[in-house]
Design a protein around this motif. Structure first.
Motif, PDB file in Angstrom:
ATOM      1  N   GLN A  25      34.224   0.981 -16.446  1.00 17.70           N
ATOM      2  CA  GLN A  25      33.826   2.312 -16.786  1.00 17.70           C
ATOM      3  C   GLN A  25      33.704   3.466 -16.352  1.00 17.70           C
ATOM      4  O   GLN A  25      33.322   4.182 -16.079  1.00 17.70           O
ATOM      5  N   ILE A  26      33.155   2.714 -14.870  1.00 14.55           N
ATOM      6  CA  ILE A  26      32.992   3.061 -13.761  1.00 14.55           C
ATOM      7  C   ILE A  26      34.602   3.992 -13.002  1.00 14.55           C
ATOM      8  O   ILE A  26      33.708   5.555 -12.312  1.00 14.55           O
ATOM      9  N   ALA A  74      27.713  24.112 -17.919  1.00 18.24           N
ATOM     10  CA  ALA A  74      28.220  23.632 -19.511  1.00 18.24           C
ATOM     11  C   ALA A  74      29.217  22.822 -19.129  1.00 18.24           C
ATOM     12  O   ALA A  74      28.349  22.249 -20.947  1.00 18.24           O
ATOM     13  N   VAL A  75      29.655  23.167 -19.165  1.00 12.68           N
ATOM     14  CA  VAL A  75      30.925  22.164 -19.177  1.00 12.68           C
ATOM     15  C   VAL A  75      30.684  20.485 -18.923  1.00 12.68           C
ATOM     16  O   VAL A  75      30.858  19.535 -19.971  1.00 12.68           O
ATOM     17  N   ILE A  76      30.214  20.032 -17.638  1.00  8.06           N
ATOM     18  CA  ILE A  76      29.738  18.998 -17.615  1.00  8.06           C
ATOM     19  C   ILE A  76      28.660  18.432 -18.688  1.00  8.06           C
ATOM     20  O   ILE A  76      28.861  17.202 -19.509  1.00  8.06           O
ATOM     21  N   SER A  77      27.695  18.952 -19.157  1.00 11.70           N
ATOM     22  CA  SER A  77      27.099  18.892 -20.452  1.00 11.70           C
ATOM     23  C   SER A  77      27.913  18.906 -21.716  1.00 11.70           C
ATOM     24  O   SER A  77      27.397  18.048 -22.674  1.00 11.70           O
ATOM     25  N   ASP A  78      28.871  19.459 -22.093  1.00 14.53           N
ATOM     26  CA  ASP A  78      29.939  19.128 -22.820  1.00 14.53           C
ATOM     27  C   ASP A  78      31.199  17.869 -22.888  1.00 14.53           C
ATOM     28  O   ASP A  78      31.142  17.049 -23.905  1.00 14.53           O
ATOM     29  N   ILE A  79      31.158  17.807 -21.787  1.00 13.89           N
ATOM     30  CA  ILE A  79      32.033  16.631 -22.012  1.00 13.89           C
ATOM     31  C   ILE A  79      31.725  15.330 -21.776  1.00 13.89           C
ATOM     32  O   ILE A  79      32.297  14.051 -21.499  1.00 13.89           O
ATOM     33  N   ALA A  80      30.323  15.226 -20.538  1.00 10.71           N
ATOM     34  CA  ALA A  80      29.348  13.710 -19.500  1.00 10.71           C
ATOM     35  C   ALA A  80      29.882  12.788 -21.511  1.00 10.71           C
ATOM     36  O   ALA A  80      30.126  13.231 -22.641  1.00 10.71           O
ATOM     37  N   PRO A  81      29.876  11.947 -21.291  1.00 13.33           N
ATOM     38  CA  PRO A  81      29.636  10.670 -21.871  1.00 13.33           C
ATOM     39  C   PRO A  81      28.155  10.440 -22.559  1.00 13.33           C
ATOM     40  O   PRO A  81      27.760  10.767 -21.754  1.00 13.33           O
ATOM     41  N   LYS A  82      28.160  10.430 -23.727  1.00  8.04           N
ATOM     42  CA  LYS A  82      26.544  10.310 -24.135  1.00  8.04           C
ATOM     43  C   LYS A  82      25.812   9.043 -23.588  1.00  8.04           C
ATOM     44  O   LYS A  82      24.964   9.396 -23.485  1.00  8.04           O
ATOM     45  N   GLU A  83      26.099   7.863 -22.395  1.00  3.78           N
ATOM     46  CA  GLU A  83      26.360   6.864 -22.738  1.00  3.78           C
ATOM     47  C   GLU A  83      25.546   7.179 -20.984  1.00  3.78           C
ATOM     48  O   GLU A  83      23.700   6.833 -20.343  1.00  3.78           O
ATOM     49  N   VAL A  84      25.880   8.484 -20.316  1.00  3.78           N
ATOM     50  CA  VAL A  84      25.397   8.360 -19.501  1.00  3.78           C
ATOM     51  C   VAL A  84      25.437   9.974 -18.199  1.00  3.78           C
ATOM     52  O   VAL A  84      26.191   9.904 -17.621  1.00  3.78           O
ATOM     53  N   PRO A  85      25.191  11.036 -19.613  1.00  4.42           N
ATOM     54  CA  PRO A  85      24.811  12.451 -19.097  1.00  4.42           C
ATOM     55  C   PRO A  85      24.767  12.213 -17.578  1.00  4.42           C
ATOM     56  O   PRO A  85      24.909  13.235 -16.905  1.00  4.42           O
ATOM     57  N   LEU A 102      33.489  13.097 -24.249  1.00  3.51           N
ATOM     58  CA  LEU A 102      34.486  12.296 -23.350  1.00  3.51           C
ATOM     59  C   LEU A 102      34.352  10.990 -24.196  1.00  3.51           C
ATOM     60  O   LEU A 102      31.853  10.635 -24.325  1.00  3.51           O
ATOM     61  N   ILE A 103      34.288   9.785 -23.964  1.00  5.06           N
ATOM     62  CA  ILE A 103      34.615   8.792 -24.506  1.00  5.06           C
ATOM     63  C   ILE A 103      34.360   7.285 -23.631  1.00  5.06           C
ATOM     64  O   ILE A 103      35.312   7.583 -23.438  1.00  5.06           O
TER      65      ILE A 103
END
Length: 455
Positions: free
Chosen positions: A253-254, A380-391, A451-452
């Motif tokens: 994941q890292i 806004a982009v990084i907020s949209d695409i960051a995996p929800k576990e590690v924003p 992203l997942i």
């Protein structure tokens, strides 16, 4: 929303249901955004203090230009190195507590700098170096926290404008705080600007920690507003530890966070856009004064004009992105279009190499910084695409790589000017980064989607 027996049709992500739209709802999220904007303006104001007071501090404490150069660099190194740990702290302990603690800590550092005038000159360099590095260290979580809080309070269709507004606080700090601090330094002394900014930050930190709550627990948020932002794609429960599954990130994941193509493209785009920012913060005044012959007073006024244009561009870029989303365009088009258009405009600053009029040069630079503002959609982009576990971690990596530009750009331009005795190569250096950023968003950044993390 259409409800039939045995079925429930949910609205697409980013657009609230008919029920949420029809009910009367509060707008607490906009007060939260105003709070973020104010804190971010203080953040950049604190960063500007040392630059404003440099001459006075050097004279009073017996610091050479080389010593001041090392002190300036201390902030950048500490700030970049603490981005990932700062993001981890946000994910581990929540946005509100970490952000409030960060604000309190950097305000105390700023206050402490006000007292460095009382230390012996032989101790001035190490004390100021450590305090300025400490400021960078504890400010590191600020922008990732802004991104995280915006993700929890704003639906996708409003997030572009929201992130552009808090990001535009940097232009307000340059345009308004710098002249104010210059006046205070001249009338009262350099210590007073550090005391003023530090005390203001302490008061804001106390107010933040006392009043701020997550959306689902905020006493002023109505059920209608909560439903609206939740159904619109906001990560409302991002700080609710009872609804989170604690897990340790695996090596795979890292690796994903550091090698995913879309993430790399967005990281690289932020680095390139920050090259423009750090050119304006570090070398632009010297360019106007040394290469174009403006007086110091004229330079101060001229430098504020592009900052105001950047503020206007940031608001327009965010509003454009959100309007495209509401018009039914894809998230990829809505986020990439302002970035590509804005960076194209920003690249025009190299045209200053072909003109002599200071007025035309300021106009071109204003257009370039306006474009930089339009393109400031990365948060806004990084907020949209960051995996929800590690924003928080995603925002930390994003901001850390982006701010490497704060270390590279001043040094690179310094060498270019020293070797060529001209700023022409420096402007080309910045313009090339604008074009690289466009290529990254067009050909490296993939589809804008959440992203997942791999299992």
């Amino acid at each position: 929303m259409n409800i039939t027996k045995g079925s429930l049709e949910t609205p697409p992500a980013g657009f609230p249901s008919d029920i949420a739209r029809s009910e009367r709802r509060t707008v607490v999220r906009y007060f939260v955004l105003a709070f973020l904007f104010t804190i971010t303006a203080i953040n950049y104001g604190d960063r500007a203090t040392l630059g404003i007071a440099r001459s006075s501090i050097s004279a009073d404490l017996g610091l050479s230009p080389v010593s001041m150069g090392y002190i300036f660099s201390a902030f950048g190194w500490a700030y970049v190195l603490n981005q990932v740990p700062g993001g981890w702290l946000l994910d581990r302990y929540g946005s509100i507590r970490v952000y409030g603690g960060s604000l309190l800590a950097w305000s105390l550092c700023t206050l402490a700098i006000a007292g460095t005038g009382h230390v012996p000159n032989s101790w001035a360099f190490p004390v100021l170096f450590l305090l300025w590095a400490g400021l960078g260290l504890v400010e590191a979580p600020a922008f990732p926290a802004n991104s995280r809080i915006t993700s929890s309070w704003f639906p996708t269709a409003e997030r572009g404008l929201a992130t552009s507004i808090f990001n535009s606080a940097q232009y307000v700090a340059v345009a308004f705080f710098a002249p104010l601090m210059g006046w205070v330094t001249q009338r009262l002394g350099w210590e007073y600007i550090f005391a003023m900014m530090g005390l203001l930050g302490v008061l804001l930190a106390i107010l933040w920690l006392v009043t701020m709550r997550p959306p689902a627990k905020h006493p002023s948020v109505s059920n209608a507003e909560l439903t609206y932002i939740r159904e619109g794609g906001a990560l409302v429960d991002i700080d609710d530890r009872t609804k989170q599954t604690k897990q340790k990130l695996t090596g795979k994941q890292i690796q994903f966070m550091l090698t995913d193509r879309t993430l790399l493209g967005v990281y690289g785009g932020q680095y390139c856009i920050n090259v423009i920012l750090y050119f304006f913060l570090t070398w632009f005044p010297s360019y106007l004064h040394q290469a174009r012959g403006l007086s110091l007073t004229q330079t101060g006024f001229a430098a504020s004009v592009p900052a105001l244009c950047g503020l206007l561009g940031a608001i327009i870029g965010g509003a454009m992105s959100d309007r495209l989303l509401r018009a039914g365009r894809s998230a990829s088009f809505a986020r990439k279009a302002p970035f590509v258009i804005g960076m194209g405009l920003a690249s025009t600053l190299c045209f200053c190499n072909f003109v002599q009029s200071p007025l035309v040069i300021v106009a071109i630079m204003s257009l370039a910084f306006f474009g930089k503002g339009v393109a400031a959609i990365g948060w806004a982009v990084i907020s949209d695409i960051a995996p929800k576990e590690v924003p928080g971690l995603a925002a930390g990596i994003f901001n850390g790589i982006g701010n490497v530009a704060g270390i590279v750009t001043p040094i690179a331009i310094g060498y270019i000017v020293a070797l060529t005795a001209s700023y022409n190569g420096a402007l080309l250096f910045v313009a090339v980064h604008c074009l690289i950023a466009i290529l990254l968003y067009l050909f490296v950044v993939g589809k804008i989607r959440r992203l997942i993390l791999p299992a």
